[in-house]
Scaffold this active site. Structure first.
Site: not given
Lengths: 423, 184
Positions: B148-150
């Site tokens: 999703c956001h690393g």
């Protein structure tokens, strides 16, 4: 009304800022603060406010129940049992909703009775009355569909019987019933649409209640004497006099409600509704909830399918034209020596119909229901129209204040605040 | 009630009248009642008894070969159970605490070194990180990677890179035998 900021009387800067732009505080002050209200209300005038509170309770508890309920034939019954057993305080909230429906009908029946006894339906309050009858019909539809949702035996067979009423309509009856069901019997599509409508209708009721109250605030309230206030000496500001009087009634209402919920939650229900719905077996004795029994008795009193349905709906519809059936200019039954007893007999008759509706449709109960049905309609269609011509009413008091304050007449301002003497 | 008005002059005291007392006590009583009534309407949204009753999950560890992982459901959430290789354990334990965003030693995160049990929900905003399947992107630290956001997690499930604030949480669990654990 002139365009531009409202000239607010409020001093508090925040309230004033809002009120100048949107004068809701001015409106509340006018409609519920200083609103001139006849000074001679008795406790029967509590029941409108009680009905409003009851509606709020039904919506609050209903929204909670909808969070936990599943409108599907395979899950509805179990989801209600889960509410009773597993959801935190689910038992309390469901019992409040269940008995709240009964309380709502008790309150509304007293409210309607009050209107009929004191002639609140008469000119100029005909539309106010008609809106009330609309609310009553919406309540009955809502209560009926709500009773179907737990999907017990009474739910299922109640739904079957009531929807089948429409099959009495000539030619299109069967098509209408199929349309109501969404199939060829009461089944999952019926349950789903009843749930949807059961959630919708209370908000429709809120809307009509708003109109009902708006109309009330145009004509002003009726009162036990049935004569219009003639000036400030005949009225009191709504607050604090009637906010307090309504609060007293609310406490008594809450005691009765709590007694039902905590000590006899199933007293007004049917044990058969704790048996899951079975489309193959009809319970031996099938009756609606108590608040429909009088109308159910009328349905069964007629030995003809269409005739019974017509009379049952007619028993409610006749209320719409009551203002034009009773042409007597005197509102309150206190001053109508004959109509008073005819109406009190009608009241007893309604109780008899309710009882007859709870009994099996056989033997003496059929005869009782027929006589009671005849009187129910005779009161509206024969007795009231005739009495309007024949009855000699008692002399009306000169004014509210002259009747309720011994000595009578307009009072000096200081002594005007002596309201505890009222009936 | 205004018929008490004439008596005001005789009974009124600077601290307040009898009516003030009645008003205050009545309002207080109504407020307590209202609050008591509000609580059931609030509490009904908390987990119901049947939800709480489902709060433990048994996992059989026998079929999980070394280097493999399975995902089980506990309270509606994925729980990662990984049978770590010696190399993975070694890698997790070799990291100095000073390199960690949420410093925690690997020994604090496991009951038995080869079994890593943790809740597979990224501590950033709740996505499920990749890394359970051999073909997944395991991120820069050969552990888990949240797409999703690393966020990158290492072989101990500790946050190493990315926006997540803390390590993947460890659920309460116990070994019922050498090959079985009970989560919750």
């Amino acid at each position: 009304m002139a365009i531009g900021l409202h000239d607010s009387p409020f001093k508090n800067p925040v309230i004033r800022w809002i009120d100048r732009r949107l004068p809701i505080f001015t409106m509340m002050q006018k409609e519920y603060g200083t609103f001139p209200t006849p000074r001679n209300f008795n406790y029967f005038w509590n029941f409108g406010a009680l009905a409003m509170v009851n509606l709020a309770i039904m919506i609050a508890t209903g929204i909670v129940l909808a969070m936990h309920y599943t409108p599907h034939v395979d899950h509805a019954f179990d989801s209600v049992e889960r509410i009773m057993r597993d959801v935190n305080y689910g038992w309390l909230i469901r019992y409040m909703h269940m008995n709240g429906a009964s309380m709502f009908f008790i309150v509304v029946y007293v409210h309607i009775w009050r209107g009929m006894y004191y002639g609140s339906y008469k000119e100029p309050r005909e539309l106010l009355w008609i809106l009330g009858v609309v609310i009553f019909i919406l309540m009955m539809a809502t209560a009926f569909m709500g009773y179907v949702l737990p999907w017990g035996q009474m739910s299922f067979w109640g739904a079957t019987v009531i929807t089948n009423l429409f099959s009495a309509i000539p030619f299109v009856g069967d098509s209408i019933v199929t349309w109501l069901w969404g199939g060829f019997s009461v089944d999952n599509p019926t349950l789903a649409r009843f749930f949807s409508l059961h959630y919708l209708l209370p908000f429709v009721i809120v809307g009509v209640v708003f109109l009902h109250v708006a109309a009330l605030h145009i004509t002003g309230s009726n009162n036990p004497l049935g004569i219009e206030p003639k000036g400030p000496q005949d009225t009191l500001p709504f607050h604090p006099y009637y906010t307090i009087k309504d609060s007293v009634g609310l406490v008594v209402y809450a005691i009765v409600f709590a007694a039902l919920v905590f000590f006899a939650p199933n007293f007004l229900g049917h044990p058969d509704n704790y048996i899951p719905a079975n489309p193959l077996v009809t319970p031996a004795h099938i009756v609606p909830e108590w608040y429909f029994l009088a109308f159910y008795a009328i349905l069964r009193a007629v030995p003809d399918k269409l005739g019974g349905v017509v009379l049952m709906f007619g028993a409610i519809a006749v209320l719409f034209v009551l203002p034009w059936l009773d042409r007597s200019p005197v509102r309150s039954m206190r001053f109508r020596p004959i109509a008073k007893w005819a109406f009190l007999l009608w009241t007893v008759n309604f109780v008899v119909l309710t009882y007859a509706g709870s009994q099996p449709a056989e033997g003496v109960w059929v005869t009782v229901a027929r006589i009671a049905t005849a009187y129910y309609f005779a009161y509206f269609l024969v007795i009231l129209p005739l009495l309007a011509r024949l009855e000699r009413p008692l002399p009306l008091p000169e004014s509210i204040s002259s009747a309720v304050l011994r000595g009578g007449g307009p009072l000096p301002a200081g002594a005007a605040a002596k309201p505890m003497e009222k009936a | 009630m205004a018929d008490t008005a004439p008596s005001h002059g005789t009974t009124a005291e600077p601290e307040g009248t009898r009516r003030d007392f009645l008003k205050l006590t009545t309002t207080a009583f109504a407020a307590v009642g209202g609050g008591a009534l509000a609580w059931p309407f609030i509490h009904q949204m908390n987990p119901a008894q049947d939800v709480l009753a489902l709060a433990s999950t048994d996992v059989d560890l026998a079929p999980i070969a070394e280097g493999q992982a399975i995902t089980v459901m506990w309270r509606g959430k994925p729980v990662f159970v990984r049978h770590r290789t010696a190399a993975e354990i070694e890698a997790a334990r070799a990291v100095p605490l000073s390199e960690l965003k949420d410093p925690q030693r690997d020994e604090q995160r496991v009951q038995r070194p080869q079994w890593l049990v943790m809740i597979g929900v990224c501590t950033h905003l709740g996505c499920v990180p990749l890394g359970q399947k051999p073909t997944d992107n395991k991120g820069n630290y050969n552990g888990w990677f949240c797409p999703c956001h690393g966020s990158h997690y290492d072989t101990s499930g500790r946050i190493r890179l990315g926006p997540a604030p803390s390590n993947l949480p460890i659920p309460p669990y116990e070994f019922r035998s050498d090959t079985q654990i009970r989560i919750g």
